[in-house]
Design an enzyme around this catalytic site. Structure first.
Site, PDB file in Angstrom:
ATOM      1  N   HIS A  55      16.710  40.866 -28.805  1.00 33.27           N
ATOM      2  CA  HIS A  55      16.235  40.041 -29.926  1.00 33.27           C
ATOM      3  C   HIS A  55      15.680  40.865 -31.080  1.00 33.27           C
ATOM      4  O   HIS A  55      16.017  40.635 -32.244  1.00 33.27           O
ATOM      5  CB  HIS A  55      15.158  39.057 -29.451  1.00 33.27           C
ATOM      6  CG  HIS A  55      15.664  37.991 -28.553  1.00 33.27           C
ATOM      7  ND1 HIS A  55      14.851  37.000 -28.019  1.00 33.27           N
ATOM      8  CD2 HIS A  55      16.912  37.734 -28.077  1.00 33.27           C
ATOM      9  CE1 HIS A  55      15.570  36.198 -27.270  1.00 33.27           C
ATOM     10  NE2 HIS A  55      16.818  36.623 -27.278  1.00 33.27           N
ATOM     11  N   LYS A  73      13.513  31.979 -27.494  1.00 33.70           N
ATOM     12  CA  LYS A  73      12.313  32.518 -26.862  1.00 33.70           C
ATOM     13  C   LYS A  73      12.700  33.446 -25.702  1.00 33.70           C
ATOM     14  O   LYS A  73      13.767  33.278 -25.132  1.00 33.70           O
ATOM     15  CB  LYS A  73      11.410  31.376 -26.372  1.00 33.70           C
ATOM     16  CG  LYS A  73      12.121  30.295 -25.512  1.00 33.70           C
ATOM     17  CD  LYS A  73      12.339  30.754 -24.099  1.00 33.70           C
ATOM     18  CE  LYS A  73      13.242  29.833 -23.331  1.00 33.70           C
ATOM     19  NZ  LYS A  73      13.685  30.429 -22.069  1.00 33.70           N
ATOM     20  N   ARG A 139      21.541  36.962 -15.213  1.00 35.33           N
ATOM     21  CA  ARG A 139      20.676  37.660 -16.159  1.00 35.33           C
ATOM     22  C   ARG A 139      19.203  37.416 -15.877  1.00 35.33           C
ATOM     23  O   ARG A 139      18.362  38.326 -15.989  1.00 35.33           O
ATOM     24  CB  ARG A 139      21.006  37.198 -17.582  1.00 35.33           C
ATOM     25  CG  ARG A 139      20.101  37.809 -18.651  1.00 35.33           C
ATOM     26  CD  ARG A 139      20.282  37.111 -19.986  1.00 35.33           C
ATOM     27  NE  ARG A 139      20.041  35.689 -19.912  1.00 35.33           N
ATOM     28  CZ  ARG A 139      18.824  35.141 -19.849  1.00 35.33           C
ATOM     29  NH1 ARG A 139      17.753  35.907 -19.839  1.00 35.33           N
ATOM     30  NH2 ARG A 139      18.694  33.836 -19.781  1.00 35.33           N
TER      31      ARG A 139
END
Length: 302
Positions: A55, A73, A139
């Site tokens: 990110h 998020k 993941r």
């Protein structure tokens, strides 16, 4: 996006081009690319839904290219990173919004308004829980991709806590179960304020009731699971005859609410920004960072 006016979904970037092409075909997009420069040349704003640890770099690159950013998020994984990207967006006159969909939903906003109104007195404790069972080679359970209960789920209960109690946290600690790969499968987060306590429970390997409980000096608010899709809640008092129930719609998976606010803020409606402020988002990132670096953490091997 079909339910949100004022924008269109044009294309997708993925470093794995075949994945990008499949996504573009499935959702009838105009283009797919594995080249970021090509991607940025064709868009005005970007929605980042990549693995957590990517990110920060994607946000910086998007802002560098003058693009507005809606990022899943957790926004980033540290206080300094969060502070940096918000300051950069402000300096460039760009919108940066963290995509915690609960923050933008009508039911949650109604809940906050009632809780803050004094109807249940002064808030002294907030308990929030979010768990889901996950298994396999995914993941969410990979250490090298910052998987685990806290990075995956804690943004939701932490959102409720900081919206209700603020960002001036005086103390914190964590209790966590870690599996053989070093992934936290269940974690309790304790945050202390001058005027209140709070507890967040998150788990990928332990299942619990996903409630939100707000305790005040005159009563309490109980939001049943899944509280993060706030559709109904009850305000309760000593005299149960005075209890009140509230109901609200939560359309789809909630993405349309954050998309709508994102576009509205880009178009100049700054009033929408109160739903999740940079200060609140930075506070959430700092708590997640404290856990990642194992500050004040009691570890039990699962």
């Amino acid at each position: 996006m079909k339910y949100v006016s004022g924008a269109s979904l044009e294309g997708v970037f993925n470093p794995r081009i075949e994945s990008a092409k499949k996504f573009a075909e499935k959702f009838e997009l105009k283009f797919a690319t594995d080249n970021l420069e090509t991607f940025f040349d064709k868009i005005d704003a970007v929605y980042i839904a990549s693995p957590h640890h990517t990110h920060y770099d994607y946000i910086k690159q998007a802002l560098k290219h003058g693009k507005h950013v809606l990022c899943e998020k957790p926004l980033v994984l540290s206080f300094n990173q969060a502070k940096e990207v918000y300051e950069s967006a402000h300096e460039k006159g760009l919108t940066l919004l963290e995509a915690i969909k609960t923050a933008y939903s009508p039911g949650f906003l109604q809940l906050l308004a009632i809780a803050r109104s004094g109807q249940i007195g002064r808030i002294r404790d907030v308990e929030a829980c979010f768990t889901k069972l996950v298994s396999g080679d995914v993941r969410e359970l990979r250490v090298d991709e910052y998987g685990g209960s806290v990075t995956e789920l804690a943004s939701y209960p932490l959102l409720a806590i900081v919206k209700l109690l603020g960002t001036e946290i005086t103390d914190f600690r964590f209790d966590t179960f870690i599996d053989e790969h070093g992934v936290d499968m269940f974690t309790k987060i304790y945050l202390q304020y001058d005027h209140a306590f709070s507890t967040a429970k998150v788990g990928l390997g332990v299942k619990s009731e996903g409630d939100l409980l707000i305790s005040g000096t005159k009563g309490y608010i109980n939001v049943k699971a899944p509280w993060w899709k706030t559709q109904q809640f009850e305000v309760c008092y000593e005299n149960v005859q005075n209890n009140e129930k509230f109901f609200s719609k939560f359309e789809g998976e909630g993405l349309r609410y954050e998309l709508s606010d994102f576009i509205s803020i880009i178009n100049g409606n700054d009033k929408k920004g109160f739903k999740l402020t940079p200060k609140e988002s930075i506070a959430i990132s700092s708590i997640i960072e404290a856990f990642i670096t194992r500050q004040n953490t009691t570890i039990i091997k699962a």
